[in-house]
Write a protein that holds these residues in place. Structure first.
Motif, PDB file in Angstrom:
ATOM      1  N   VAL A 124       0.842  -1.200   0.000  1.00  0.00           N
ATOM      2  CA  VAL A 124       0.000   0.000   0.000  1.00  0.00           C
ATOM      3  C   VAL A 124       0.878   1.251   0.000  1.00  0.00           C
TER       4      VAL A 124
ATOM      5  N   LEU B  32      -6.729   6.772  -2.993  1.00  0.00           N
ATOM      6  CA  LEU B  32      -6.003   5.818  -2.160  1.00  0.00           C
ATOM      7  C   LEU B  32      -5.650   6.451  -0.809  1.00  0.00           C
TER       8      LEU B  32
ATOM      9  N   TRP C 288       2.534   1.708  -3.345  1.00  0.00           N
ATOM     10  CA  TRP C 288       1.550   2.185  -4.305  1.00  0.00           C
ATOM     11  C   TRP C 288       1.290   3.683  -4.101  1.00  0.00           C
ATOM     12  N   LEU C 289       1.147   4.065  -2.839  1.00  0.00           N
ATOM     13  CA  LEU C 289       0.954   5.492  -2.534  1.00  0.00           C
ATOM     14  C   LEU C 289       2.116   6.320  -3.078  1.00  0.00           C
TER      15      LEU C 289
ATOM     16  N   LEU D   1      -5.942   8.740  -8.637  1.00  0.00           N
ATOM     17  CA  LEU D   1      -5.800   7.465  -7.935  1.00  0.00           C
ATOM     18  C   LEU D   1      -5.119   7.668  -6.581  1.00  0.00           C
ATOM     19  N   HIS D   2      -4.079   8.519  -6.592  1.00  0.00           N
ATOM     20  CA  HIS D   2      -3.325   8.784  -5.368  1.00  0.00           C
ATOM     21  C   HIS D   2      -4.216   9.409  -4.300  1.00  0.00           C
TER      22      HIS D   2
END
Ligand code: ATP
Ligand code: MG
Lengths: 336, 227
Positions: free
Chosen positions: B39, B61, B42-43, B57-58
């Motif tokens: 996670v 999330l 991904w961030l 998306l960021h």
């Protein structure tokens, strides 16, 4: 070899758009070193980042051996990146890896493994003269050594182009020399085409065959260093050649006063003495001096001439390869 | 006023509770790190200036992660009971507490990891990009490896946070030191239980801190050079 065609890049700024690159054209012949210089904010780093394929220009092309790399994506982009070795601005070594580990990074990306990888790493450490530092971590190396390792890393995957952004900006003069020597060896021994971005004319003086002057996102001067210095009006000449001071009092005593640029051992050593004896003129050095561009000695002198055939002497010097620019002079105040 | 519980009995119960606590903390830390690290990666990848910036998306999330972080653990504990039943067919005991502990710590680890990764020098990451490395390789060989010492410290921080949260495991019958302190020490005014659990908790927290610091320093190849 690498060519940059009509590159433009705009950034959104607080007061409207900033045109960082405004139609930049460059070409660097295979196995030569181009220095990109220019004042702060000229767009040098933007150009370097575009050529490094880190930044996508708004328009234009970057061709390495004919192929345009600008519009590539994904795997093709990654493959293209391997053709251009980059020494990024600032400290860029992995601090958790040894010098050898850093040099190995591009080889890992290229899928080179085992003894082949080890041999290549050893070759490059040898090229930059740091074989004995293979097992050292970046924090155990000096700034100049770190920068040489960064050059070795950039060259590891055998790129055809080497790009360095301000490779010496944080270094003292001695260390700068060692890094420049390494760039020069890369060109000489590996035949790579080198593009070096710098604000330091000393870099141009020491290793560049060609120079491009960037200003406001445009190339305002581009050519061979030795050609540009013979043109007294060029910026390159102004910043690379020894300065001549104005001294009207002293100059008034001569029939003719001229600035003469001489390039190469033969010209610097023999042209002026031969002119005096051939034409029976008296020739005095009023200013200027001698410098070196790469291996080539280059002189710019302000000379004062006395004698009947002063004009003929200057003409002969010019025909023999000296670059002569007459200044207003003579007791008569005649424009020569 | 009852007489104080004999030390031997305190000791026995303390031993059991310590075992339960360690079990809960170790397993949930492992799971949280395993699931929270991706996670965090991904961030960081989707962040502005990241390797693969995806602003929308960021944001989404990040919102979900922060929502998870702001959820009171007690609420999570109760809400997740049904999930626990599904996963473990049991909703009591230390094992049952591991599910809410792990899930609760995932967003926590995510943010920690993102912070740590964002500290890696941009020039270093870009250097790797210019070698034609894939994103996966850069994550592995550059982002994670370069920040390994800080990541290990982050694991320590997570474990200590989970040590605290595990005190609430008593609500689902998870046992452990916190539960012992509340049940025996606080509710029954038994000072021996109260203070001895506090001491053991302090020792565990200190030990986690010492060990992770030591390991972090052990893997660190940077030598902070004094100027
Ligand atoms: N990422 C960016 N966002 C917005 N503006 C930028 C960005 N990068 C560069 N610029 C602008 O583009 C122009 C050129 O910048 P660049 O960094 O290329 O100059 P430079 O020649 O490298 O200068 P210096 O010698 O100071 O490093 C400047 O006006 C700068 O403010
Ligand atoms: Mg710059």
């Amino acid at each position: 070899m690498i060519t940059v065609e009509n590159l433009t890049k705009t950034f959104p700024g607080s007061t409207g758009q900033v045109r960082a690159l405004d139609g930049v054209n460059l070409d660097v012949a295979a196995g030569t070193v181009l220095g990109v210089v220019g004042p702060s904010g000229a767009g040098k780093s933007t150009l370097a980042r575009c050529v490094a394929l880190l930044e996508r220009p708004d328009s234009g092309a970057i061709r390495v051996d004919g192929t345009d790399l600008v519009s590539l994506d994904g795997t093709a982009l990654r493959a293209a990146r391997r053709q251009i070795g980059v020494v990024p601005q600032g400290d860029s070594l992995l601090r958790q890896r040894t010098a050898a580990g850093n040099v190995a990074l591009p080889l890992e990306a290229a899928g080179v493994a085992g003894p082949q990888r080890r041999n290549r790493v050893a070759e490059l450490l040898d090229l930059v003269g740091l074989t004995d530092k293979a097992g050292s971590y970046p924090d155990q190396l000096s700034g100049g050594q770190r920068q040489r390792i960064a050059v070795a890393r950039a060259l590891a995957a055998s790129p055809s182009v080497l790009l360095a952004d301000e490779p010496t900006s944080a270094l003292d003069p001695d260390t700068t020399g060692s890094v420049l020597t390494v760039l020069d060896r890369a060109r000489a021994e590996l035949g790579v085409t080198v593009l070096v971005v710098t604000h330091d004319m000393g870099v141009v003086r020491k290793i560049c065959d060609d120079v491009a002057v960037l200003e406001g996102g445009r190339v305002v001067e581009h050519g061979k260093v030795l050609d540009l210095v013979s043109d007294a009006a060029s910026r390159t000449a102004a910043s690379l050649l020894p300065a001549v001071d104005q001294n009207p009092a002293a100059e008034g005593a001569f029939d003719r006063v001229a600035d003469i640029v001489l390039i190469g051992f033969a010209a610097v050593g023999a042209l002026l003495p031969e002119a005096t004896s051939r034409f029976g003129v008296e020739l005095n050095l009023l200013g200027g001096g001698l410098t070196r561009l790469g291996e080539t000695p280059v002189a710019r002198f302000r000379v004062g001439l006395k004698g009947e055939r002063a004009d003929s002497a200057l003409e002969w010097i010019s025909e023999a390869g000296g670059s002569v620019r007459r200044t207003l002079a003579g007791p008569q105040g005649v424009a020569a | 006023m009852r007489s104080a519980t004999p030390w031997s009995e305190v000791f026995d119960q303390l031993l059991v509770a310590t075992g339960e606590t360690l079990y809960m903390v170790v397993v949930s830390t492992l799971i949280a790190v395993l699931l929270g690290t991706p996670v965090g990666i991904w961030l960081q990848l989707t962040a502005p200036g990241g390797l693969n910036p995806r602003p929308v998306l960021h944001k989404v999330l990040g919102f979900v992660v922060d929502l998870g972080r702001s959820m009171p653990f007690l609420v999570l504990l109760v809400v997740l009971t049904s999930l626990t039943r599904l996963l473990l067919t049991s909703t009591i005991g230390p094992t049952a507490a591991i599910v809410p502990l792990s899930v609760g710590a995932i967003p926590f680890v995510g943010r920690l990891v993102q912070n740590v990764l964002s500290e890696v020098n941009v020039a270093v990451v870009e250097a790797a990009v210019t070698t034609g490395s894939s994103t996966l390789r850069i994550v592995r060989s550059v982002l994670l490896r370069e920040s390994l010492p800080a990541l290990i410290n982050a694991i320590g921080v997570t474990a200590i946070a989970l040590l605290g949260y595990s005190a609430m495991a008593g609500v689902v019958g998870g046992g452990g030191l916190g539960d012992l302190a509340v049940r025996m020490g606080y509710q029954r005014f038994n000072d021996r239980f109260l203070w001895s659990t506090v001491v053991v908790l302090a020792i565990i927290a200190t030990a986690i801190q010492l060990v992770t610091n030591r390991v972090a320093r052990g893997v660190d190849r940077r030598r902070t050079t004094s100027i």
